[in-house]
Scaffold this active site. Structure first.
Site, short mmCIF file in Angstrom:
data_model
loop_
_atom_site.label_atom_id
_atom_site.label_comp_id
_atom_site.label_asym_id
_atom_site.label_seq_id
_atom_site.Cartn_x
_atom_site.Cartn_y
_atom_site.Cartn_z
N GLY A 85 0.78 -1.24 0.00
CA GLY A 85 0.00 0.00 0.00
C GLY A 85 0.80 1.29 0.00
CD GLU A 88 2.03 1.11 6.97
OE1 GLU A 88 1.33 1.31 5.95
OE2 GLU A 88 2.09 -0.01 7.52
CG ASP A 89 -1.04 2.05 3.26
OD1 ASP A 89 -0.72 1.84 4.46
OD2 ASP A 89 -1.56 1.18 2.55
CG ASP A 120 -8.03 1.08 10.20
OD1 ASP A 120 -8.72 1.95 10.74
OD2 ASP A 120 -8.50 0.06 9.69
CE LYS A 179 -9.05 3.97 7.31
NZ LYS A 179 -10.00 2.97 6.79
CG PHE A 228 -12.20 0.40 3.04
CD1 PHE A 228 -11.46 -0.37 3.93
CD2 PHE A 228 -11.94 0.28 1.69
CE1 PHE A 228 -10.48 -1.23 3.48
CE2 PHE A 228 -10.96 -0.58 1.22
CZ PHE A 228 -10.23 -1.33 2.12
CB VAL A 229 -10.00 5.78 1.53
CG1 VAL A 229 -10.94 6.75 2.22
CG2 VAL A 229 -8.78 5.51 2.41
CG ASP A 265 -5.63 -3.33 -1.54
OD1 ASP A 265 -5.17 -2.80 -0.52
OD2 ASP A 265 -5.99 -4.52 -1.59
NE ARG A 277 -2.17 -2.98 -4.04
CZ ARG A 277 -2.26 -3.15 -2.73
NH1 ARG A 277 -2.18 -2.11 -1.93
NH2 ARG A 277 -2.44 -4.35 -2.22
P1 IMP Z 1 -3.95 -1.40 10.98
O1 IMP Z 1 -3.48 -0.01 11.29
O2 IMP Z 1 -3.10 -2.48 11.56
O3 IMP Z 1 -5.40 -1.57 11.30
O4 IMP Z 1 -3.89 -1.70 9.44
C1 IMP Z 1 -3.48 -0.83 8.52
C2 IMP Z 1 -3.50 -1.57 7.20
O5 IMP Z 1 -4.84 -1.96 6.85
C3 IMP Z 1 -3.04 -0.63 6.13
O6 IMP Z 1 -1.65 -0.71 5.92
C4 IMP Z 1 -3.87 -1.07 4.94
O7 IMP Z 1 -3.21 -2.12 4.28
C5 IMP Z 1 -5.14 -1.59 5.54
N1 IMP Z 1 -6.19 -0.55 5.53
C6 IMP Z 1 -6.70 0.09 6.61
N2 IMP Z 1 -7.62 0.99 6.25
C7 IMP Z 1 -7.69 0.92 4.90
C8 IMP Z 1 -8.49 1.63 3.92
O8 IMP Z 1 -9.30 2.51 4.21
N3 IMP Z 1 -8.27 1.27 2.63
C9 IMP Z 1 -7.39 0.31 2.24
N4 IMP Z 1 -6.63 -0.36 3.13
C10 IMP Z 1 -6.79 -0.06 4.44
MG MG Z 2 -0.83 -1.71 4.17
#
Ligand code: IMP
Ligand code: MG
Length: 183
Positions: A48, A101-102, A105, A133, A154-155, A161, A167
Site C-alpha cells: 500500500g 505507511e499508507d 487504522d 484514521k 474505507f478508502v 486497494d 491502487r
Molecule cells: P492497521 O493499522 O493495523 O489496522 O492496518 C493498517 C493496514 O490496513 C493498512 O496498511 C492497509 O493495508 C489496511 N487498511 C486500513 N484501512 C484501509 C483503507 O481505508 N483502505 C485500504 N486499506 C486499508
Molecule cells: Mg498496508
C-alpha cells in the site's frame, strides 16, 4: 468529474490529486530539513505504501536509502500478530529510519513493525503516514509526520486497494456503503 472517472464502487473523492501532491511536497520539505546530515533510510511496508513513497522520495533533497518489508496477517480480521514475508535487505543499525505507511487504522500492523525495526538498533525511528484514521486506533502509534487525518471510512486509490484493485487511482476516494457491507 475526476480523471480517471470515479469507479462505480466509489462514493466520492476524499483527497484530490492536487491536495495529495501539495501535502506530499510539504512532508518532503520537512523531512529534508529534519534529516540533514543523517544516514536516512525510508522503510515501506508493501504494498500500500509504495505510491506515497515514490512521490515522497522525489520531494526529499537528501541522500537516502530505500528498503522494503512485507507482512501478512496471521489470521485475517484478528490483527496484532503479523507474519513477516519479506524482511529488510540492508542493515539499519545506527541509521535514521523513517517508516513510510499508507494508512494507520487500528495501528496494530505499524506497532508490530516498529517493534521489529527497533530490535535492529536504529539511531532513530519515526513514522511518516499519509493517512490517519484515529477513531479506530487500538495500539498507540506515534506519527511524527502525517499527511491527512481522515474519518473512519474505507478508502481506495493512491496505493490503497480493495481486494487488490484500485491502487493506481491518482486520488483517494471513499467506498460506497453497500460495497463496504458486501465485502
Ligand atoms: P492497521 O493499522 O493495523 O489496522 O492496518 C493498517 C493496514 O490496513 C493498512 O496498511 C492497509 O493495508 C489496511 N487498511 C486500513 N484501512 C484501509 C483503507 O481505508 N483502505 C485500504 N486499506 C486499508
Ligand atoms: Mg498496508
Amino acid at each position: 468529474m475526476p480523471s480517471p472517472p470515479l469507479p462505480a464502487v466509489c462514493d466520492a473523492v476524499l483527497l484530490s490529486e492536487e491536495q495529495i501532491r501539495r501535502r506530499v511536497t510539504e512532508l518532503g520539505e520537512t523531512i529534508t530539513r529534519e534529516y540533514e546530515g543523517h544516514d536516512l533510510r525510508l522503510v515501506t511496508v508493501l504494498r500500500g505504501g509504495i505510491v506515497f513513497l515514490a512521490d515522497l522520495v522525489r520531494e526529499i533533497d537528501l541522500p537516502l536509502h530505500l528498503d522494503f518489508m512485507a507482512v501478512s496477517p496471521y489470521s485475517p480480521g484478528r490483527g496484532g500478530v503479523v507474519r513477516v514475508t519479506k524482511d529488510l535487505d540492508e542493515d539499519i543499525a545506527g541509521t535514521s529510519v523513517v517508516l513510510v505507511e499508507d494508512v494507520i487504522d487500528t495501528g496494530l500492523t505499524v506497532n508490530y513493525i516498529l517493534k521489529l525495526l527497533r530490535a535492529h538498533g536504529p539511531r532513530s525511528l519515526e513514522v511518516c503516514a499519509l493517512l490517519d484514521k484515529d477513531v479506530r486506533r487500538i495500539a498507540d502509534v506515534p506519527i511524527a509526520h502525517l499527511g491527512f487525518a481522515i474519518p473512519d471510512h474505507f478508502v481506495i486509490g493512491y496505493g490503497l486497494d480493495l481486494q487488490g484493485r484500485y491502487r493506481n487511482l491518482p486520488y483517494i476516494a471513499t467506498l460506497k456503503e453497500e460495497v463496504l457491507r458486501s465485502r
